[in-house]
Design an enzyme around this catalytic site. Sequence first.
Site, PDB file in Angstrom:
ATOM      1  CB  SER A 156      -0.885  -0.010   1.237  1.00  0.00           C
ATOM      2  OG  SER A 156      -1.556   1.130   1.317  1.00  0.00           O
ATOM      3  CB  VAL A 212       8.795   0.267   3.606  1.00  0.00           C
ATOM      4  CG1 VAL A 212       9.732  -0.353   2.355  1.00  0.00           C
ATOM      5  CG2 VAL A 212       9.282   0.177   4.966  1.00  0.00           C
ATOM      6  CB  CYS A 213       4.665   1.353   0.129  1.00  0.00           C
ATOM      7  SG  CYS A 213       4.066  -0.420   0.532  1.00  0.00           S
ATOM      8  CB  SER A 214       5.287   6.294   1.278  1.00  0.00           C
ATOM      9  OG  SER A 214       5.436   7.705   1.308  1.00  0.00           O
ATOM     10  CB  THR A 240       6.416   4.862  -4.572  1.00  0.00           C
ATOM     11  OG1 THR A 240       5.705   3.648  -4.457  1.00  0.00           O
ATOM     12  CG2 THR A 240       5.653   5.504  -5.768  1.00  0.00           C
TER      13      THR A 240
END
Length: 166
Positions: free
Chosen positions: A54, A59-61, A64
Amino acid sequence: MAKVTFQQDPVTLLGQEIKEGDQAPNFTVLSNDLKEVNLNDYKGKVKLISTVPSLDTGVCSEETKRFNEEASKLENVQILTISMDLPFAQTRWCAANGIKNLDTLSDHRDAELGEKYGVLIKELRLLTRAIFVVDSNDKVTYIEYVDEVTNHPDYEKAINAVKQAK
């Protein structure tokens, strides 16, 4: 199958594990404007496909944002960040974080990419963290299934693999 944990607990990945040298399976996901997008839409380009649980997590932020920054330095490369987030949430997140150099795509409807690439977490119905580099002929040249979902991928290896792919 790749052995993956989420917060140190083992999870089950559904679908077919992809291997280097495989032809990349085509898939259909949704763009932020709800249009169907598939791998063939990026024909002739090198693709870095980043699957994440998500965009609204730390971490995903960070991942990306890092790939968005890297994308501005690469030619004939398309970076795709794919999650189970709804397209509306992806649009909001991209606007809030200045994401303009990569495509965020949603697999929420059918989990087709998740199953075809072996990244769908059965217990959570989220995608695990993985990186796939696909050359301009749609051959998979690099893969990283991150062993702990809350860890970062190896950015340097992924970017080097993109630069070596043709």
